[in-house]
Design an enzyme around this catalytic site. Sequence first.
Site, PDB file in Angstrom:
ATOM      1  N   HIS A   1      45.898  44.656  48.463  1.00  0.00           N
ATOM      2  CA  HIS A   1      44.331  45.107  48.780  1.00  0.00           C
ATOM      3  C   HIS A   1      44.285  46.095  49.424  1.00  0.00           C
ATOM      4  CE1 HIS A   1      39.734  43.520  47.892  1.00  0.00           C
ATOM      5  NE2 HIS A   1      40.275  43.254  49.396  1.00  0.00           N
TER       6      HIS A   1
ATOM      7  N   HIS B   1      37.000  34.107  49.767  1.00  0.00           N
ATOM      8  CA  HIS B   1      37.593  34.638  50.754  1.00  0.00           C
ATOM      9  C   HIS B   1      37.677  33.868  51.265  1.00  0.00           C
ATOM     10  CE1 HIS B   1      34.878  38.001  49.211  1.00  0.00           C
ATOM     11  NE2 HIS B   1      36.142  38.980  49.999  1.00  0.00           N
TER      12      HIS B   1
ATOM     13  N   ASP C   1      40.983  36.296  49.103  1.00  0.00           N
ATOM     14  CA  ASP C   1      41.114  37.556  49.330  1.00  0.00           C
ATOM     15  C   ASP C   1      41.740  37.540  51.164  1.00  0.00           C
ATOM     16  OD1 ASP C   1      40.721  39.221  46.722  1.00  0.00           O
ATOM     17  OD2 ASP C   1      38.725  40.117  47.241  1.00  0.00           O
TER      18      ASP C   1
END
Length: 266
Positions: free
Chosen positions: A125, A223, A74
């Site tokens: 996203h 992440h 992400d």
Amino acid sequence: MRNIYMIIVSIAIALSLAIPAHANVPNKAYGWGLVKSKDGIPADAGPELNAIVEKHGAVYKGNPSKKVLYLTFDNGYENGYTAQFLDVLKKHKVPGIFFVTGHYLKSAPDLAKRMVKEGHIIGNHSWHHPDMTTQSQAQILEELNTVQQETARLTGQKTMKYLRPPRGIFSERTLQIANEAGYKHIFWSLAYKDWDVNAQRGADYAYNEIMKQIHPGAILLIHTISKDNAGALERVIVDLKKQGYTFKSIDYLMKQPNSKAQKNRD
């Protein structure tokens, strides 16, 4: 009389076609959550979420009988570590998918270009990272389309078919809107609290958190803003390969006969 009847039927059909298919779909908001994996037993989201995932062709894990893993990243914003992640993936010939926001595309275009150039997938996203369950259909589509178009302009990746919902929040309505726009939701079966840049605890901590949750078919959520993850990734890949795991792309997963999303497309 027959003519009047036919007119009424025609109007009814027209009205039904004008109503979006998702208009009556529940918009109850869910936050993605699951019982974490332990001792190699796959994570499980429970009966309710499992049913929703299967119904809408989403995925959060692969085949539990095959030692295949899927790395997903992400990228809400750049924190100085993504190049290190890309270096490791390139060195060990491991594919990944990077879910990016509008902020990321605007602030780190060269890294986005590098992702695609080196064979990785860029996923959606959203542009502003909103709770999509609070957005209208038009707002959701604008969020998704803007990311897709800017990614294509920057990188040449013309198609975008995978979505990770911002904040992990979704509903059956948002799932269906995304499906109608050509997207499949990619959730995850392995994650830990790695997003707090003010609470990093070292590469060993990240390594241990990942390794204790690993299981066949795992979709890992990582992440890239995490210094801990950046320091742990190479060791994670090397040691998991020693355990007999291989790393595949999300495209590979979605083409497998056992994939629920694949079944929904067939």
